[in-house]
Design a protein around this motif. Sequence first.
Motif, mmCIF file in Angstrom:
data_model
loop_
_atom_site.group_PDB
_atom_site.id
_atom_site.type_symbol
_atom_site.label_atom_id
_atom_site.label_comp_id
_atom_site.label_asym_id
_atom_site.label_seq_id
_atom_site.Cartn_x
_atom_site.Cartn_y
_atom_site.Cartn_z
ATOM 1 N N TRP A 50 -8.236 -13.115 -41.366
ATOM 2 C CA TRP A 50 -8.909 -14.335 -41.077
ATOM 3 C C TRP A 50 -9.306 -14.042 -39.817
ATOM 4 O O TRP A 50 -8.524 -13.717 -38.699
ATOM 5 C CB TRP A 50 -8.139 -15.334 -41.384
ATOM 6 N N PRO A 51 -10.403 -14.706 -39.339
ATOM 7 C CA PRO A 51 -10.854 -14.288 -37.992
ATOM 8 C C PRO A 51 -10.010 -14.994 -36.872
ATOM 9 O O PRO A 51 -9.217 -15.764 -37.109
ATOM 10 C CB PRO A 51 -12.071 -15.469 -37.854
ATOM 11 N N ARG A 52 -9.811 -13.950 -35.840
ATOM 12 C CA ARG A 52 -8.874 -14.059 -34.846
ATOM 13 C C ARG A 52 -8.742 -15.217 -34.239
ATOM 14 O O ARG A 52 -7.624 -15.888 -34.069
ATOM 15 C CB ARG A 52 -9.089 -13.222 -33.861
ATOM 16 N N ASP A 154 -20.824 -10.302 -35.843
ATOM 17 C CA ASP A 154 -19.788 -10.453 -34.676
ATOM 18 C C ASP A 154 -18.960 -11.633 -34.941
ATOM 19 O O ASP A 154 -19.113 -12.641 -34.378
ATOM 20 C CB ASP A 154 -20.339 -10.478 -33.508
ATOM 21 N N VAL A 155 -17.962 -11.658 -36.058
ATOM 22 C CA VAL A 155 -17.118 -12.919 -36.479
ATOM 23 C C VAL A 155 -16.445 -13.458 -35.226
ATOM 24 O O VAL A 155 -16.014 -14.529 -35.003
ATOM 25 C CB VAL A 155 -16.488 -12.862 -37.880
ATOM 26 N N ASP A 156 -15.725 -12.383 -34.660
ATOM 27 C CA ASP A 156 -14.645 -12.651 -33.408
ATOM 28 C C ASP A 156 -15.693 -13.538 -32.311
ATOM 29 O O ASP A 156 -15.093 -14.413 -31.748
ATOM 30 C CB ASP A 156 -14.072 -11.219 -32.916
ATOM 31 N N GLY A 185 -25.292 -12.531 -35.268
ATOM 32 C CA GLY A 185 -25.610 -11.988 -36.715
ATOM 33 C C GLY A 185 -24.683 -12.416 -38.028
ATOM 34 O O GLY A 185 -24.406 -11.436 -38.870
ATOM 35 N N VAL A 186 -24.124 -13.544 -37.986
ATOM 36 C CA VAL A 186 -23.265 -14.105 -39.129
ATOM 37 C C VAL A 186 -24.454 -14.616 -39.993
ATOM 38 O O VAL A 186 -24.326 -16.043 -39.712
ATOM 39 C CB VAL A 186 -22.055 -14.816 -38.501
ATOM 40 N N LEU A 187 -24.844 -14.202 -40.969
ATOM 41 C CA LEU A 187 -25.916 -14.573 -41.545
ATOM 42 C C LEU A 187 -26.028 -14.786 -43.011
ATOM 43 O O LEU A 187 -26.775 -15.596 -43.829
ATOM 44 C CB LEU A 187 -27.446 -14.044 -41.250
ATOM 45 N N SER A 188 -25.021 -14.192 -43.577
ATOM 46 C CA SER A 188 -24.641 -14.420 -45.176
ATOM 47 C C SER A 188 -24.430 -15.932 -45.552
ATOM 48 O O SER A 188 -23.947 -16.681 -44.817
ATOM 49 C CB SER A 188 -23.774 -13.512 -45.461
#
Length: 314
Positions: A50-52, A154-156, A185-188
């Motif tokens: 899970w994202p930091r 880049d989720v973090d 760039g978190v596009l989904s």
Amino acid sequence: MEEEGPRAQTEGEWPRAQTEGEWPRAQTEGEWPRAQTEGEWPRGQTEGEWPRAQAERGGPRAQAERVGPRAQMERDGPRPGPALVPAESYAAEAMAADMDPWIKFNTRNTPHAEFEAWLENNRPSQVNRYGASGGSNVGWIAVYGPSYCSNTGDVDGLQEDWERLLASGRPVSFATVRELALNHGVLSGKWLIHLDSGFKVDHAWEGIARTVVEGSIPVAKVSPRCPAPEDKHVICVYTHAFTDQDEVVRLEAAIRATGVKCPLSFKPDVYTYLGIYRNNRWKLCPTIYESKFDLESVPRRSHITNKVTGAEVT
């Protein structure tokens, strides 16, 4: 589970899913997978990650560990229908599902001849979320198509900027969340299908899973059966870019072509990564499109509405 439905998913998926509910690895609300072993779901919400930023501040992951769906059910029993469930609880449930093992069929490294037996042996209505007869928990059942590629962005960085935004006191809106998603760039995103357990979910999942294997849909996942009678299954069907309306519409058409006639809703994975589910404190609707199938029109067709602008898309 995923996103915005009775179970809240994982709005994994690309999955983590997307519960209220994403590319999967669940995103449960699921991952747009960054090369993952045997399944590659989105890195931010993949099997176990899970994202930091959220984990560090005691977000969904910490909540899942202390008040996940199983613990909550054992302690409190089924959630009463009328009561509002906070967004944090949906996020915790989604994260718990994402961290549990997944049942996967990956067309890129599994012989196509094995698909029929895999599908028959893993019908969502027959797979228990919390195991059976001493079996292990199952977070999601997922199928990866030949065109599937892992790209979570880049989720973090997304989550770090989200923390800064919240600390600044600036208003939170769809526009600000969209800007964060574009910057990192978190596009989904994913179409969500909520169905009762039994024939309906098994039949719908079979059609969608076959379409994934054939290559018309990149990746999809479905939640297993939960013990609470009011909990529905959620199927998450992923696309690469929630900002590309034409792509969102094409994916909806591919889902409808499998025979699905029930209402659909579309959730960007950025909402899942940031823990934005129903009943969130910013009053954001976590889904940005809805699709309703018109059985009266000739020929029969679906109508897609942009929930942000109110405009009819099709």
